[in-house]
Design a protein around this motif. Structure first.
Motif, PDB file in Angstrom:
ATOM      1  N   ILE A 106      86.319  99.016  81.428  1.00  0.00           N
ATOM      2  CA  ILE A 106      85.148  99.807  81.045  1.00  0.00           C
ATOM      3  C   ILE A 106      85.584 101.256  80.878  1.00  0.00           C
ATOM      4  CG2 ILE A 106      82.909 100.665  81.843  1.00  0.00           C
ATOM      5  CD1 ILE A 106      82.402  98.005  83.120  1.00  0.00           C
ATOM      6  N   GLY A 107      85.099 101.906  79.849  1.00  0.00           N
ATOM      7  CA  GLY A 107      85.488 103.281  79.578  1.00  0.00           C
ATOM      8  C   GLY A 107      84.340 104.261  79.706  1.00  0.00           C
ATOM      9  N   LEU A 108      84.682 105.513  79.965  1.00  0.00           N
ATOM     10  CA  LEU A 108      83.738 106.633  79.967  1.00  0.00           C
ATOM     11  C   LEU A 108      84.188 107.597  78.882  1.00  0.00           C
ATOM     12  CD1 LEU A 108      81.419 108.338  81.290  1.00  0.00           C
ATOM     13  CD2 LEU A 108      83.214 109.376  82.702  1.00  0.00           C
ATOM     14  N   GLY A 109      83.355 107.805  77.876  1.00  0.00           N
ATOM     15  CA  GLY A 109      83.741 108.658  76.762  1.00  0.00           C
ATOM     16  C   GLY A 109      84.771 108.018  75.858  1.00  0.00           C
ATOM     17  N   LEU A 110      84.982 106.719  76.014  1.00  0.00           N
ATOM     18  CA  LEU A 110      85.939 105.974  75.194  1.00  0.00           C
ATOM     19  C   LEU A 110      85.231 104.765  74.593  1.00  0.00           C
ATOM     20  CD1 LEU A 110      88.969 105.926  77.679  1.00  0.00           C
ATOM     21  CD2 LEU A 110      88.779 107.335  75.621  1.00  0.00           C
ATOM     22  N   GLY A 111      85.312 104.641  73.269  1.00  0.00           N
ATOM     23  CA  GLY A 111      84.710 103.505  72.616  1.00  0.00           C
ATOM     24  C   GLY A 111      85.565 102.258  72.755  1.00  0.00           C
ATOM     25  N   ARG A 112      85.018 101.158  72.236  1.00  0.00           N
ATOM     26  CA  ARG A 112      85.749  99.900  72.317  1.00  0.00           C
ATOM     27  C   ARG A 112      87.090  99.992  71.589  1.00  0.00           C
ATOM     28  NH1 ARG A 112      83.819  94.967  73.643  1.00  0.00           N
ATOM     29  NH2 ARG A 112      81.686  95.786  73.544  1.00  0.00           N
ATOM     30  N   ALA A 113      87.083 100.667  70.433  1.00  0.00           N
ATOM     31  CA  ALA A 113      88.332 100.822  69.683  1.00  0.00           C
ATOM     32  C   ALA A 113      89.339 101.674  70.456  1.00  0.00           C
ATOM     33  CB  ALA A 113      88.049 101.440  68.317  1.00  0.00           C
ATOM     34  N   ASP A 114      88.853 102.720  71.165  1.00  0.00           N
ATOM     35  CA  ASP A 114      89.750 103.561  71.965  1.00  0.00           C
ATOM     36  C   ASP A 114      90.410 102.748  73.073  1.00  0.00           C
ATOM     37  OD1 ASP A 114      88.918 105.684  70.396  1.00  0.00           O
ATOM     38  OD2 ASP A 114      87.332 106.259  71.791  1.00  0.00           O
ATOM     39  N   LEU A 115      89.599 101.917  73.739  1.00  0.00           N
ATOM     40  CA  LEU A 115      90.168 101.072  74.793  1.00  0.00           C
ATOM     41  C   LEU A 115      91.182 100.092  74.209  1.00  0.00           C
ATOM     42  CD1 LEU A 115      86.958 100.306  76.892  1.00  0.00           C
ATOM     43  CD2 LEU A 115      88.783 101.902  77.448  1.00  0.00           C
TER      44      LEU A 115
END
Length: 462
Positions: A106-115
């Motif tokens: 799970i990311g904070l300030g990160l989209g699915r593509a960023d992850l």
């Protein structure tokens, strides 16, 4: 004099204030000589800082304690940690060491593509990978104050960091006393930076509490998944294929597992038995009782399915003798697809709904108390004649209860939903039950956690 303390975090916003550890610009000229502190001022300043830190920590842990599911707790962990270490973005990788799952990122300030980009970096080159894989240095915090300062950075990591725009990171292992390692949390800085000692102390205290809370929620999540799996396994794995009739079913269960069930079984002489029911209560005992009741009804249906009253009478006697403290509702229908004839009986159950091109109406069924609540059961069966292309819709009362409306309004909503099925969908029972479910329970009410199970079983006669 101590460095000024960051503003107390009373609420976590997506935009975290600028890190308190950022160095102040170098002074030009001759700095003025500071005035001497009054006696006790330094001690008062320190005490005020400690009180502020403890208040902030208390508020953040309270917010975490109010989360009741794993996803919300992970999001809250990321937001609170970002505020404590002065970062803007981060991610948490949940990967329990016992390999029982669930595994998630799970990311904070990160989209699915960023992850996705971050996951392309070799695990051994990431701080969370070193923690999760038990590599050297992965048993405690990992600080990378300037990723681009040296030449040792993995080329793929360098490329991803440049693309996403982060230049430093701070990672912590998430470990519980009983459950061992649960995962790792990483916070990312836009500029070269690292948390100061006070921030590390606060995030360390918070992470220890968060790990214990996550361990408890993890066990709850596993129990929910186990109960849902058991409940699904006790229901038909597939619907039978019977000439002259098409079948479709939908089942939604709550987090604790409930006692709503359905069945469809071929019977002698090309007949078909349809059943829906609900056992009182929830949790493992209700799921077990549901399995016993469904198995018993299948046996009675094979022996005397052409007489639904006899089937439910036997079921009533069985429940009253074996589980006197439990009650249940049930409806059993004996269908002759070649004649489009349905003979049914119900015990405290909702009436079926006939849905066709020319009519949408509830079937008139005899009134009876639920199973387990009668000294003798004498409610007669009723016969229905379906027209070609008509669908008989059976359901449990959980569908009505989940609406939150009074019973009469819930029935009216169900009738309106069935009547409003587009004509182009009425030939497909799967499309019909999906339309009814989404219309009666809009805005995701059919999928949310609820104490009420939902069952829909549709049979379309050709």
């Amino acid at each position: 004099m101590n460095a000024p303390h960051p503003q107390k975090v009373a609420g976590i916003d997506a935009a975290v204030p600028a890190p308190a550890h950022t160095a102040a610009p170098a002074a030009t000229g001759t700095a003025p000589v500071p005035a001497p502190h009054p006696p006790g001022a330094l001690l008062q300043d320190r005490l005020a800082g400690w009180v502020s830190d403890l208040t902030t920590l208390h508020e953040l842990t309270e917010r975490l304690a109010r989360t009741d599911n794993l996803n919300d707790a992970l999001q809250e962990l990321l937001r609170a940690g970002a505020a404590l270490v002065g970062a803007r973005r981060g991610l948490v990788v949940l990967e329990p060491a016992d390999e029982r799952g669930p595994d998630t990122t799970i990311g904070l300030g990160l989209g699915r593509a960023d992850l996705g980009h971050i996951e392309t970096v070799p695990r051994s080159a990431t701080s969370f990978g070193r923690i999760l894989d038990g590599l050297p240095g992965g048993d405690h915090e990992i600080t990378e104050p300037d990723l681009f300062a040296g030449d040792g950075l993995d080329p793929r990591h360098r490329e991803v960091a440049a693309r996403l725009g982060y230049a430093a990171s701070y990672a912590l292992p998430l470990s519980a006393d009983a459950g061992g390692r649960l995962g790792a949390a990483v916070w990312l800085y836009d500029e070269p930076a690292e948390p100061v000692e006070r921030q590390r102390h606060l995030i360390g205290l918070y992470a220890r509490y968060a790990a214990e809370h996550l361990a408890r929620l993890l066990e709850v999540e596993r129990t929910r998944a186990c109960m849902a799996t058991i409940a699904e396994e006790l229901l038909p794995s597939r619907l039978p294929r019977v000439a002259g009739v098409q079948l479709a079913a939908r089942h939604r269960t709550g987090p604790r597992g409930g006692g709503d069930w359905y069945d469809a079984l071929p019977l002698p002489d090309a007949a078909l038995g349809l059943a829906v029911g609900a056992v009182t209560g929830s949790g493992p005992s209700a799921v077990a009782a549901m399995g016993r009741l469904r198995a018993s009804l299948r046996a009675y249906a094979v022996m005397e399915g052409e007489d639904p009253v006899a089937v439910l009478s036997d079921l009533e006697l069985l429940l009253r003798l074996t589980e006197p403290a439990r009650s249940a509702t049930a409806l059993f229908a004996y269908c002759e697809p070649a004649l489009r004839k349905i003979t049914l009986a119900g015990a405290g159950h909702c009436p079926p709904l006939l849905v066709g091109q020319r009519r949408t109406e509830f079937a008139e069924t005899s009134v009876s108390a639920p199973l387990g609540m009668l000294a003798c059961w004498e409610a007669p069966s009723v016969e229905l004649q379906a027209d070609p292309g008509e669908t008989v819709l059976l359901y449990t009362d959980g569908l009505l209860h989940r609406t939150g409306d009074p019973v009469d309004r819930a029935f009216a909503r169900l009738h309106a939903a069935a009547a409003g099925v587009p004509r182009s969908l009425r030939h497909d029972p799967d499309a019909l039950v999906d339309h009814v479910l989404r219309t009666v329970l809009p805005d995701g009410l059919d999928a949310v956690d609820s104490e009420e199970d939902v069952v829909l079983l549709a049979a379309r006669f050709e």
